[in-house]
Design a protein around this motif. Structure first.
Motif, mmCIF file in Angstrom:
data_model
loop_
_atom_site.group_PDB
_atom_site.id
_atom_site.type_symbol
_atom_site.label_atom_id
_atom_site.label_comp_id
_atom_site.label_asym_id
_atom_site.label_seq_id
_atom_site.Cartn_x
_atom_site.Cartn_y
_atom_site.Cartn_z
ATOM 1 N N ALA A 153 43.143 37.439 65.910
ATOM 2 C CA ALA A 153 43.184 36.996 64.525
ATOM 3 C C ALA A 153 43.869 38.613 63.782
ATOM 4 O O ALA A 153 44.204 38.818 64.171
ATOM 5 C CB ALA A 153 41.452 37.466 64.336
ATOM 6 N N SER A 154 44.603 38.053 62.803
ATOM 7 C CA SER A 154 45.325 38.886 61.893
ATOM 8 C C SER A 154 44.518 40.651 61.071
ATOM 9 O O SER A 154 42.706 40.381 61.664
ATOM 10 C CB SER A 154 45.922 38.619 60.778
ATOM 11 O OG SER A 154 46.635 37.216 61.327
ATOM 12 N N TYR A 155 44.841 41.452 61.490
ATOM 13 C CA TYR A 155 43.974 42.394 60.679
ATOM 14 C C TYR A 155 43.480 42.343 59.632
ATOM 15 O O TYR A 155 43.545 42.132 58.898
ATOM 16 C CB TYR A 155 45.135 44.263 60.768
ATOM 17 C CG TYR A 155 43.488 45.174 60.562
ATOM 18 C CD1 TYR A 155 43.369 45.509 61.992
ATOM 19 C CD2 TYR A 155 44.134 45.566 58.904
ATOM 20 C CE1 TYR A 155 42.966 46.246 61.154
ATOM 21 C CE2 TYR A 155 43.257 46.635 59.309
ATOM 22 C CZ TYR A 155 42.913 47.430 60.052
ATOM 23 O OH TYR A 155 41.803 48.322 59.625
ATOM 24 N N GLY A 156 41.690 42.506 59.678
ATOM 25 C CA GLY A 156 41.186 41.974 58.892
ATOM 26 C C GLY A 156 40.781 40.755 58.353
ATOM 27 O O GLY A 156 39.683 40.752 57.485
ATOM 28 N N SER A 176 37.007 31.016 53.638
ATOM 29 C CA SER A 176 38.399 31.448 53.092
ATOM 30 C C SER A 176 38.746 32.564 52.558
ATOM 31 O O SER A 176 39.447 33.289 51.374
ATOM 32 C CB SER A 176 39.457 30.389 53.299
ATOM 33 O OG SER A 176 38.774 29.866 51.639
ATOM 34 N N VAL A 177 37.267 32.652 51.582
ATOM 35 C CA VAL A 177 36.704 33.211 50.261
ATOM 36 C C VAL A 177 36.381 34.705 50.520
ATOM 37 O O VAL A 177 36.855 35.699 49.819
ATOM 38 C CB VAL A 177 35.365 32.411 49.504
ATOM 39 C CG1 VAL A 177 35.233 33.583 48.179
ATOM 40 C CG2 VAL A 177 35.670 31.021 49.407
ATOM 41 N N VAL A 178 35.859 34.419 51.813
ATOM 42 C CA VAL A 178 35.992 35.946 52.505
ATOM 43 C C VAL A 178 37.179 36.434 52.892
ATOM 44 O O VAL A 178 37.460 37.749 52.860
ATOM 45 C CB VAL A 178 35.110 35.964 54.213
ATOM 46 C CG1 VAL A 178 34.858 37.181 54.333
ATOM 47 C CG2 VAL A 178 33.448 34.664 54.153
ATOM 48 N N LYS A 205 41.390 41.700 48.410
ATOM 49 C CA LYS A 205 41.888 41.618 47.189
ATOM 50 C C LYS A 205 42.797 40.974 46.866
ATOM 51 O O LYS A 205 43.700 40.859 46.182
ATOM 52 C CB LYS A 205 42.435 43.156 47.187
ATOM 53 C CG LYS A 205 41.141 44.698 47.655
ATOM 54 C CD LYS A 205 41.374 45.664 47.122
ATOM 55 C CE LYS A 205 40.317 46.066 48.017
ATOM 56 N NZ LYS A 205 40.774 47.728 48.554
ATOM 57 N N LYS A 206 42.002 39.788 46.646
ATOM 58 C CA LYS A 206 42.942 38.736 46.332
ATOM 59 C C LYS A 206 42.350 37.200 45.749
ATOM 60 O O LYS A 206 41.973 36.845 45.893
ATOM 61 C CB LYS A 206 43.692 37.492 47.359
ATOM 62 C CG LYS A 206 45.503 38.845 47.541
ATOM 63 C CD LYS A 206 45.777 38.318 49.078
ATOM 64 C CE LYS A 206 47.160 38.944 49.175
ATOM 65 N NZ LYS A 206 47.764 38.528 49.874
ATOM 66 N N PRO A 255 46.846 54.979 38.993
ATOM 67 C CA PRO A 255 44.985 54.687 38.383
ATOM 68 C C PRO A 255 45.372 53.122 39.734
ATOM 69 O O PRO A 255 43.931 53.394 39.748
ATOM 70 C CB PRO A 255 45.058 53.644 37.242
ATOM 71 C CG PRO A 255 46.071 55.453 36.707
ATOM 72 C CD PRO A 255 47.035 55.403 37.405
ATOM 73 N N PHE A 256 46.662 52.954 39.903
ATOM 74 C CA PHE A 256 46.555 51.289 41.022
ATOM 75 C C PHE A 256 45.863 52.411 42.081
ATOM 76 O O PHE A 256 47.244 52.631 42.643
ATOM 77 C CB PHE A 256 47.637 50.729 40.869
ATOM 78 C CG PHE A 256 48.131 50.073 39.086
ATOM 79 C CD1 PHE A 256 48.653 50.683 38.717
ATOM 80 C CD2 PHE A 256 47.495 48.610 39.332
ATOM 81 C CE1 PHE A 256 49.102 50.539 37.348
ATOM 82 C CE2 PHE A 256 47.872 48.310 37.621
ATOM 83 C CZ PHE A 256 48.320 49.817 36.416
ATOM 84 N N PRO A 257 44.595 51.504 43.095
ATOM 85 C CA PRO A 257 44.605 51.944 44.361
ATOM 86 C C PRO A 257 45.477 51.567 45.153
ATOM 87 O O PRO A 257 46.283 50.047 44.740
ATOM 88 C CB PRO A 257 43.404 51.245 44.397
ATOM 89 C CG PRO A 257 43.327 50.060 43.709
ATOM 90 C CD PRO A 257 44.030 50.576 42.694
ATOM 91 N N ASP A 258 46.175 51.917 46.457
ATOM 92 C CA ASP A 258 47.363 51.630 47.444
ATOM 93 C C ASP A 258 45.778 50.923 48.308
ATOM 94 O O ASP A 258 44.741 51.012 48.367
ATOM 95 C CB ASP A 258 46.805 52.675 48.098
ATOM 96 C CG ASP A 258 48.104 53.882 47.509
ATOM 97 O OD1 ASP A 258 48.410 54.633 47.804
ATOM 98 O OD2 ASP A 258 49.817 53.044 46.453
#
Length: 825
Positions: free
Chosen positions: A384-387, A546-548, A554-555, A686-689
């Motif tokens: 699996a890809s990371y995350g 896929s929603v998970v 964060k898409k 303000p934009f989070p990494d």
């Protein structure tokens, strides 16, 4: 179990270690099993690294250990295995101890090797002496018998026989029995039948002192009366056939003297061999108990030096620098291992810092003995890809269940379950067995076998099949409204569904279906629709997963642009197909008062679905309706129209969104050029990494490639939705095939013995039951079980995981002494 849902949080760390404590520190990290070192010299040859000399010295020590073990096995000695010996009980030796061991090991290996070589030479000499003695005894007896025959017949005197025997030109030797006849034919041709060869009856067995085997030897005697030239030819032939030639005295006294000398030499040599074996045994006993500990320590030291070769050298600070991946939760554990590796003489503590990176981290799941087998099934397809959401968590239930749908038989499932119980209950004992690669595969999947057997027992209970026979637990719910004579005399009698019944059978299939002639038609329809229902539910779950991934990465836009059209397309077409199956079961009945709702007017779901896709209609039977409910045609047209709209939605939604996002980014960048540096910093902060993932890399490609990729992805999903739904029909096909094979074995094999009414019937039952049991185990349990396993694997890898799983990651492989020793063993 929580860590199996998604990979653990991984961080990239940098470690600064003083050179003098690097060995001990890495040893502690190998025991902790938490870090995966990165190779900071990937472009440097392995022979040009700093610790290559130490690695070679460890490999040489391993060679010496293996050489000593070979000598021990050759001496018919067993190397004791300490059950308490594990990678954690004996830590890696100190660096000074490992080099002291190198010196001692060289001495031990040299002494044992010399003693073993001397023993081999002595035994080889003993074999040759024994063979020579037996040859001389046999030939001496042969000529003595010939002399006695001649003396008894008064054809020759003893003095004349000795003189004639001394004048003979003879050769005595030994040859292997399989070469004897070819040897004799060759002699006959070369000497033109001028040499006499005697080999019949001259055989003996020689015990090889080296191997302990009994070797058959054939003695031959060649007698001829020509000169030296013929003798040289004969000797060359003997050499070509690998015959062993022995000198043979021609007088009686010399023969007896030689035999006596040979016997004395054998006795002395035997004593020397025993003394050599005693010395070798003492040398082996002195190190036998330490071999396993030495071997483990050498392997650990070698692994440490190989890990140190991946580090970079900071000359200015006199330290080594390492980079490693590790789980965030184990950060304190790693820090403790670093502190434990620091000696009292070292004033500088190892420094551990977390560094930022855009590299994709490895994937890591904490598995147990129960979940490891299921995780290996998923990793065999792709890590699996990371995350990314891990399918193995759900496969624990879905895999044995779908297998059981195809393998459903209570008896066969019980056999699998018992095998799984045996493998799991005695796993500690069976883990040490080395019965080949196939055994390792079966043992690694022992919990999979256990659950497959358990679920097969359940589905077999639902199908009401036990070795192709049914169980009447709750009595049949059908009521036979005929007398006994009618039932017995009419083989074509049918039960009317309109007749009163006792109600629905409590669970599973009514056992009376096993007696019905239309059993295949009923089970065919039942299992086919059940397969479609399970398949659509399985695919729905895959799309929802896929929603998970979108939420974790964060898409949220992908939920609207990819998930929503996919789930609508699947639901309005094949979800509607499942709905029609349930509605048909409810709507139509044999007891209906209205003809349009009777069982004869029930439309074909398949024909109705094809007409729906092609916007066609079929003429119904007289008195029947084409559709199941009012307004069904309009509803179907709306569903098809919305499904068609979903295709361009999937095709253009994401590429247009990326194009819009890039345009907005260009506007922001052009605005930042007009804003002072301090203010632009306030706009950016303000934009989070967020960590970089695979889809980020794909989104950064040229827009033309994104359109092409999305077009391929859309076409694949639309077509696969149809093909994948049809692919789940393998649940129906294999289930019917398994049931029919079981029934054929029962009727064509076991029934032959059960129908016997003779006095020898019990013998037939005993023999035929053995054949039936063998066919059941080999064909139905092993072959059919393997077939169902592979089909289930395909349903997960292709039909289920393709809806949300990319599998483009790589496994986290920590530096672990336990895994290194297990792999090498």
């Amino acid at each position: 179990m929580g860590t199996m849902f998604r990979s653990e949080k991984m961080v990239l760390c940098q470690i600064f270690i003083q050179s003098e404590i690097a060995y001990d520190t890495v040893s502690q990290l190998g025991e902790a099993e938490c870090v995966q070192f990165r190779d900071l010299h990937h472009d440097v040859n392995a022979f040009q690294r700093k610790f290559v000399t130490e690695v070679r010295r460890c490999e040489e020590m391993e060679r010496k250990i293996n050489s000593i073990e070979d000598i021990i096995k050759y001496s018919n000695r067993s190397i004791p295995y300490d059950e308490n010996l594990s990678p954690t009980t004996h830590r890696a030796p100190e660096i000074k101890d490992i080099w002291n061991l190198e010196t001692n090991l060289e001495k031990y290996e040299l002494d044992i090797r010399k003693l073993n070589e001397n023993k081999k030479k002595l035994k080889s000499t003993y074999n040759r002496l024994t063979e020579k003695r037996q040859v001389l005894e046999m030939i001496h007896n042969f000529f003595s018998e010939v002399g006695l025959v001649n003396l008894n017949s008064r054809q020759i005197s003893l003095q004349d026989f000795e003189q004639n025997f001394s004048a003979l030109n003879l050769i005595v030797g030994v040859i292997e029995p399989q070469r004897r006849y070819s040897f004799e034919r060759m002699l006959w041709r070369i000497t033109h039948s001028k040499a006499y060869v005697k080999s019949d009856g001259l055989q003996f067995y020689l015990k090889d002192q080296i191997t302990g085997q009994l070797l058959l030897r054939n003695v031959f005697v060649i007698i001829f009366f020509q000169g030296q030239e013929l003798r040289s030819r004969v000797l060359k032939i003997c050499q070509g056939f690998h015959a062993e030639i022995y000198k043979y005295p021609k007088t009686f006294d010399l023969r007896l003297k030689m035999l006596k000398n040979l016997l004395n030499a054998e006795k002395d040599l035997k004593t020397t061999i025993i003394e050599t074996e005693v010395q070798l045994s003492l040398a082996i006993n002195s190190i036998l108990g330490s071999l396993s500990i030495w071997k483990t320590g050498i392997k650990k030291s070698k692994a440490i030096f190989e890990a140190l070769n991946k580090f970079s050298i900071n000359v200015s600070r006199n330290c080594l620098v390492a980079e490693c991946w590790l789980p965030l939760i184990d950060l304190l554990k790693v820090q403790k291992a670093l502190n434990d590796g620091r000696s009292d003489e070292s004033a500088v503590e190892p420094l551990l810092t977390i560094i930022d990176t855009n590299d994709i981290p490895p994937t890591f799941y904490r598995t147990s003995v129960f979940t490891e087998g299921f995780q290996n099934l998923i990793d065999a397809y792709g890590v699996a890809s990371y995350g990314e959401a891990n399918p193995a968590l759900y496969t624990i239930i879905t895999f044995p269940f779908l297998f059981a749908v195809m393998f459903g038989d209570l008896g066969h499932g019980l056999i699998l379950f018992v095998c799984g119980i045996w493998l799991c209950f005695w796993e500690k004992t069976l883990e040490k067995k080395s019965w080949g690669e196939i055994w390792k595969i079966f043992f690694g999947g022992r919990y999979i076998i256990l659950l497959m057997g358990l679920f097969s027992i359940y589905t077999g209970f639902v199908y009401n099949e036990v070795f192709s026979k049914s169980i009447n637990l709750f009595n049949s719910s059908w009521i036979i409204d005929f007398n006994s004579s009618t039932v017995q005399s009419n083989p074509k009698l049918q039960l009317n569904p309109k007749n009163p019944s006792k109600g629905t059978y409590p669970i599973g299939v009514d056992p009376i279906w096993m007696l019905a002639e239309n059993k295949i038609i009923f089970l065919n329809t039942y299992k086919m629709k059940m397969s479609i229902i399970f398949g659509v539910i399985h695919m729905f779950f895959g799309v929802c997963m896929s929603v998970v991934n979108f939420r974790d990465f964060k898409k949220p836009a992908n939920i609207l642009l990819e998930f929503l059209p996919k789930i609508i397309f699947l639901g309005l077409l094949f979800g509607y197909l499942v709905f029609m199956m349930f509605f048909k079961w409810i709507q139509y009945s044999a007891k209906a008062d209205n003809q349009a709702d009777s069982a004869g007017c029930a439309p074909s779901i398949l024909v109705m679905f094809i007409n729906m896709m092609l916007f066609k209609s079929s003429k119904p039977l007289k008195g029947c309706n084409e559709f199941m409910f009012n307004g069904q045609k309009e509803v179907q047209n709306v569903f098809i129209s919305i499904g068609i709209v979903c295709i361009p939605w999937m095709l253009l939604g994401k590429p247009l969104y990326i194009k819009f996002k890039r345009r907005q980014s260009n506007i922001i960048n052009s605005t930042e050029e007009e804003i002072p540096a301090d203010e632009s910093r306030l706009l950016i902060e303000p934009f989070p990494d967020r960590e970089l993932d695979v889809e980020d890399i794909q989104d950064n490609k040229p827009l033309s490639e994104i359109f092409i990729y999305q077009a391929i992805h859309t076409i694949e999903y639309v077509l696969s939705t149809i093909s994948h739904t049809a692919s789940y029909l393998r649940l129906w096909a294999l289930s019917l095939a398994h049931a029919q094979l079981a029934e054929v074995l029962w009727k064509r094999v076991l029934s032959l013995a059960l129908k016997s009414d003779t006095s020898l019937g019990f013998i037939m039952i005993y023999l035929i039951f053995g054949a039936w049991a063998m066919f059941t185990l080999v064909i139905l349990v092993m072959m059919e079980g393997l077939s169902a396993f592979l089909h289930t694997l395909r349903l997960h890898w292709v039909e289920f995981m393709s809806k949300f799983y990319s599998g483009e990651g790589y496994l986290f492989k920590p530096f672990s002494f336990k895994s290194i020793l297990k792999t090498e063993d």
